[in-house]
Design an enzyme around this catalytic site. Structure first.
Site, PDB file in Angstrom:
ATOM      1  CB  THR A 126      36.366 -32.454   6.727  1.00 56.12           C
ATOM      2  OG1 THR A 126      36.801 -33.688   7.299  1.00 56.12           O
ATOM      3  CG2 THR A 126      34.847 -32.535   6.597  1.00 56.12           C
ATOM      4  CG  ASP A 127      39.840 -36.591   5.967  1.00 59.51           C
ATOM      5  OD1 ASP A 127      39.090 -36.125   6.838  1.00 59.51           O
ATOM      6  OD2 ASP A 127      40.884 -37.227   6.238  1.00 59.51           O
ATOM      7  CD  GLU A 128      35.824 -36.270  10.230  1.00 59.12           C
ATOM      8  OE1 GLU A 128      34.726 -36.610  10.678  1.00 59.12           O
ATOM      9  OE2 GLU A 128      36.726 -35.782  10.940  1.00 59.12           O
ATOM     10  CE1 TYR A 151      32.570 -31.013  10.949  1.00 62.53           C
ATOM     11  CE2 TYR A 151      33.666 -33.132  10.643  1.00 62.53           C
ATOM     12  CZ  TYR A 151      33.668 -31.747  10.539  1.00 62.53           C
ATOM     13  OH  TYR A 151      34.772 -31.112  10.018  1.00 62.53           O
ATOM     14  CE  LYS A 155      33.054 -28.717   6.842  1.00 62.94           C
ATOM     15  NZ  LYS A 155      33.259 -27.256   7.051  1.00 62.94           N
TER      16      LYS A 155
HETATM   17  P1  NAD Z   1      36.661 -24.988  15.569  1.00 60.38           P
HETATM   18  O1  NAD Z   1      35.459 -25.663  16.169  1.00 60.38           O
HETATM   19  O2  NAD Z   1      37.901 -24.882  16.372  1.00 60.38           O
HETATM   20  O3  NAD Z   1      36.264 -23.500  15.134  1.00 60.38           O
HETATM   21  C1  NAD Z   1      35.064 -23.185  14.502  1.00 60.38           C
HETATM   22  C2  NAD Z   1      34.871 -21.677  14.596  1.00 60.38           C
HETATM   23  O4  NAD Z   1      33.670 -21.329  13.879  1.00 60.38           O
HETATM   24  C3  NAD Z   1      34.702 -21.158  16.024  1.00 60.38           C
HETATM   25  O5  NAD Z   1      35.485 -20.003  16.204  1.00 60.38           O
HETATM   26  C4  NAD Z   1      33.218 -20.829  16.121  1.00 60.38           C
HETATM   27  O6  NAD Z   1      32.934 -19.773  17.021  1.00 60.38           O
HETATM   28  C5  NAD Z   1      32.886 -20.447  14.682  1.00 60.38           C
HETATM   29  N1  NAD Z   1      31.478 -20.673  14.326  1.00 60.38           N
HETATM   30  C6  NAD Z   1      30.752 -21.815  14.489  1.00 60.38           C
HETATM   31  N2  NAD Z   1      29.501 -21.624  14.026  1.00 60.38           N
HETATM   32  C7  NAD Z   1      29.442 -20.346  13.559  1.00 60.38           C
HETATM   33  C8  NAD Z   1      28.429 -19.579  12.952  1.00 60.38           C
HETATM   34  N3  NAD Z   1      27.206 -20.080  12.744  1.00 60.38           N
HETATM   35  N4  NAD Z   1      28.723 -18.306  12.568  1.00 60.38           N
HETATM   36  C9  NAD Z   1      29.960 -17.776  12.786  1.00 60.38           C
HETATM   37  N5  NAD Z   1      30.957 -18.456  13.371  1.00 60.38           N
HETATM   38  C10 NAD Z   1      30.701 -19.736  13.742  1.00 60.38           C
HETATM   39  O7  NAD Z   1      36.906 -25.741  14.194  1.00 60.38           O
HETATM   40  P2  NAD Z   1      38.272 -26.018  13.409  1.00 60.38           P
HETATM   41  O8  NAD Z   1      38.829 -27.295  13.877  1.00 60.38           O
HETATM   42  O9  NAD Z   1      39.096 -24.790  13.420  1.00 60.38           O
HETATM   43  O10 NAD Z   1      37.695 -26.263  11.943  1.00 60.38           O
HETATM   44  C11 NAD Z   1      37.508 -25.173  11.057  1.00 60.38           C
HETATM   45  C12 NAD Z   1      36.949 -25.688   9.744  1.00 60.38           C
HETATM   46  O11 NAD Z   1      37.841 -26.651   9.193  1.00 60.38           O
HETATM   47  C13 NAD Z   1      35.609 -26.387   9.883  1.00 60.38           C
HETATM   48  O12 NAD Z   1      34.805 -26.023   8.795  1.00 60.38           O
HETATM   49  C14 NAD Z   1      35.947 -27.870   9.833  1.00 60.38           C
HETATM   50  O13 NAD Z   1      34.882 -28.616   9.285  1.00 60.38           O
HETATM   51  C15 NAD Z   1      37.158 -27.862   8.924  1.00 60.38           C
HETATM   52  N6  NAD Z   1      38.144 -28.945   9.118  1.00 60.38           N
HETATM   53  C16 NAD Z   1      38.649 -29.199  10.366  1.00 60.38           C
HETATM   54  C17 NAD Z   1      39.618 -30.196  10.512  1.00 60.38           C
HETATM   55  C18 NAD Z   1      40.245 -30.478  11.851  1.00 60.38           C
HETATM   56  O14 NAD Z   1      41.037 -31.415  11.976  1.00 60.38           O
HETATM   57  N7  NAD Z   1      39.974 -29.699  12.899  1.00 60.38           N
HETATM   58  C19 NAD Z   1      40.039 -30.937   9.412  1.00 60.38           C
HETATM   59  C20 NAD Z   1      39.485 -30.651   8.142  1.00 60.38           C
HETATM   60  C21 NAD Z   1      38.545 -29.642   8.026  1.00 60.38           C
HETATM   61  P1  TYD Z   2      38.694 -36.334  16.756  1.00 62.69           P
HETATM   62  O1  TYD Z   2      39.851 -35.535  17.231  1.00 62.69           O
HETATM   63  O2  TYD Z   2      37.365 -36.148  17.419  1.00 62.69           O
HETATM   64  O3  TYD Z   2      38.603 -36.120  15.184  1.00 62.69           O
HETATM   65  P2  TYD Z   2      37.656 -36.871  14.083  1.00 62.69           P
HETATM   66  O4  TYD Z   2      36.674 -37.730  14.789  1.00 62.69           O
HETATM   67  O5  TYD Z   2      37.002 -35.724  13.408  1.00 62.69           O
HETATM   68  O6  TYD Z   2      38.611 -37.639  13.237  1.00 62.69           O
HETATM   69  O7  TYD Z   2      39.061 -37.883  16.904  1.00 62.69           O
HETATM   70  C1  TYD Z   2      40.193 -38.431  16.255  1.00 62.69           C
HETATM   71  C2  TYD Z   2      40.168 -39.918  16.519  1.00 62.69           C
HETATM   72  O8  TYD Z   2      40.351 -40.148  17.918  1.00 62.69           O
HETATM   73  C3  TYD Z   2      38.825 -40.577  16.170  1.00 62.69           C
HETATM   74  O9  TYD Z   2      39.076 -41.874  15.622  1.00 62.69           O
HETATM   75  C4  TYD Z   2      38.121 -40.722  17.495  1.00 62.69           C
HETATM   76  C5  TYD Z   2      39.259 -40.892  18.475  1.00 62.69           C
HETATM   77  N1  TYD Z   2      38.999 -40.348  19.828  1.00 62.69           N
HETATM   78  C6  TYD Z   2      39.125 -41.192  20.954  1.00 62.69           C
HETATM   79  O10 TYD Z   2      39.478 -42.382  20.838  1.00 62.69           O
HETATM   80  N2  TYD Z   2      38.857 -40.654  22.172  1.00 62.69           N
HETATM   81  C7  TYD Z   2      38.436 -39.387  22.339  1.00 62.69           C
HETATM   82  O11 TYD Z   2      38.171 -38.968  23.497  1.00 62.69           O
HETATM   83  C8  TYD Z   2      38.336 -38.532  21.190  1.00 62.69           C
HETATM   84  C9  TYD Z   2      37.921 -37.088  21.322  1.00 62.69           C
HETATM   85  C10 TYD Z   2      38.629 -39.071  19.958  1.00 62.69           C
END
Ligand code: NAD
Ligand code: TYD
Length: 344
Positions: A126-128, A151, A155
């Protein structure tokens, strides 16, 4: 036949990625290993579960013997690791599981990739991990890692392990670092689906701080195509940033969603009066913005979905899949909501 082990494939991005890969590569076999935590949902894969090129194992990526068995018995060529605890607010309340799943779990997968000599290991990061930007500048692949939440620290730790397995053992790896995704099947704890759910149910919309934090939003399908490009053509050992060049403040996102919903559901009283500014998230990163020049120049990847279309498609998806949303709102979810948002 190429066989890809996708971990975390029942979550938001993983399930979209499996669907994307089965559509794009008819000769690929996809194996999904997912623990089905609160965020994992087999409903996300209902339409493809009978595809002959897809199979599912329920289990934890930290379970070494299970991971080794799956890898050794299925002729796995690639691992793409999505499995992770993914929500910043949960990591503030309870960091430990983030270390277990995101760091130790990644190490188990790396060991298996090395032991069975896989073609490539792709870590979905992630960019985070880069921390927070001021009002100018972009994250490049050379920006120092500077994570601020448990988090993002977990990562970043996993990314460093992936790098170490490349440098020390010569394991073929790539790391992708993407900005915030939006689209179908996202768990309604993240900003966009949470705002949609609350607005259509007449609930308050909680915005942290002044609402002026900035994220760079990318449609999940664009993220999936970028990962596929890296899987196929990414240069071994390299990191690729992925972003939408689409910076928005949180309050902008919220107002856009309210506007779309008020047009689509004129009979409900959906207006900006639902917005409630609440105490800021601890350690809240101010701005994320990705420089995605490298993946564009090296692999020819560019996002295809413009935000104004993507957000409308996304709102439509949640409106058309209310049963999906409602099935998630159970006692666990309500307890979580109470813990993070109190009586709001
Ligand atoms: P999500 O929380 O929707 O899904 C995570 C999945 O992983 C779930 O199905 C969960 O059951 C499974 N999981 C968690 N722990 C596990 C374990 N120990 N063993 C097996 N399965 C496990 O997450 P997401 O938003 O789909 O993100 C997926 C990946 O992409 C993550 O690694 C996250 O860091 C990365 N990512 C997410 C975003 C975003 O905007 N959502 C952006 C950049 C990177
Ligand atoms: P989020 O979807 O949790 O992603 P991330 O924190 O990983 O970027 O949040 C996106 C942005 O929205 C973040 O700046 C936090 C803000 N946010 C709120 O203001 N209210 C909320 O209830 C949530 C879940 C997020």
């Amino acid at each position: 036949m190429v066989t890809v082990l996708v971990t975390g494939g029942a979550g938001f991005i993983g399930s979209n990625f499996i669907r994307f890969m089965l559509d794009s590569h008819k000769t690929y076999s996809i194996i999904n290993l997912d623990q089905l935590t609160y965020a994992g949902n087999l409903e996300n894969l209902r339409d493809i579960e009978t595809n002959a090129n897809y199979s599912f194992f329920r289990g934890n990526i930290c379970d070494r013997s299970l991971v080794e068995r799956i890898v050794s018995e299925n002729n796995i060529d690639y691992i793409v690791n999505f499995a992770a605890e993914s929500h910043v607010d949960r990591s503030i309340k309870d960091p430990e599981i983030f270390i277990k799943s995101n760091v130790l779990g990644t190490q188990v997968l790396l060991d298996a990739a090395q032991k069975y000599n896989l073609n490539k290991f792709v870590q979905i990061s992630t960019d985070e991990v880069y921390g927070s930007l001021g009002s100018t500048g972009y994250f490049t692949e050379n920006t120092p890692l500077s994570p601020n939440s448990p988090y993002s620290a977990s990562k970043a730790s996993a990314d460093l392990l992936v790098r170490a397995y490349y440098k020390t053992f010569g394991l073929n790896v790539n790391i992708t670092r993407c900005s915030n995704n939006y689209g179908p099947y996202q768990f309604p704890e993240k900003l966009i689906p949470l705002m949609i759910y609350n607005a259509i149910n007449g609930k308050k919309i909680p915005v942290y701080g002044d609402g002026l934090n900035i994220r760079d939003w990318l449609h999940v399908n664009d993220h999936c195509s970028a990962i596929d490009s890296v899987l196929q053509n990414g240069k071994i050992g390299e990191v690729y940033n992925i972003g939408g060049n689409n910076e928005k403040t949180n309050i902008d996102i919220v107002k856009t969603i309210i506007k779309i919903l008020s047009e689509k559901l004129p009979e409900r009283d959906i207006s900006e009066s639902l917005i409630s500014f609440i105490e800021d998230r601890k350690g809240h990163d101010r701005r994320y913005a990705i420089d995605a020049t490298k993946i564009d120049q090296e692999l020819g990847w560019k996002p295809q979905i413009v935000f104004e279309d993507g957000i409308r498609m996304t709102v439509d998806w949640y409106l058309n899949n209310k049963h999906w949303l409602n099935s998630i709102i159970n006692e666990d979810y309500r307890n979580y909501y109470q813990k993070v948002y109190g009586g709001l």
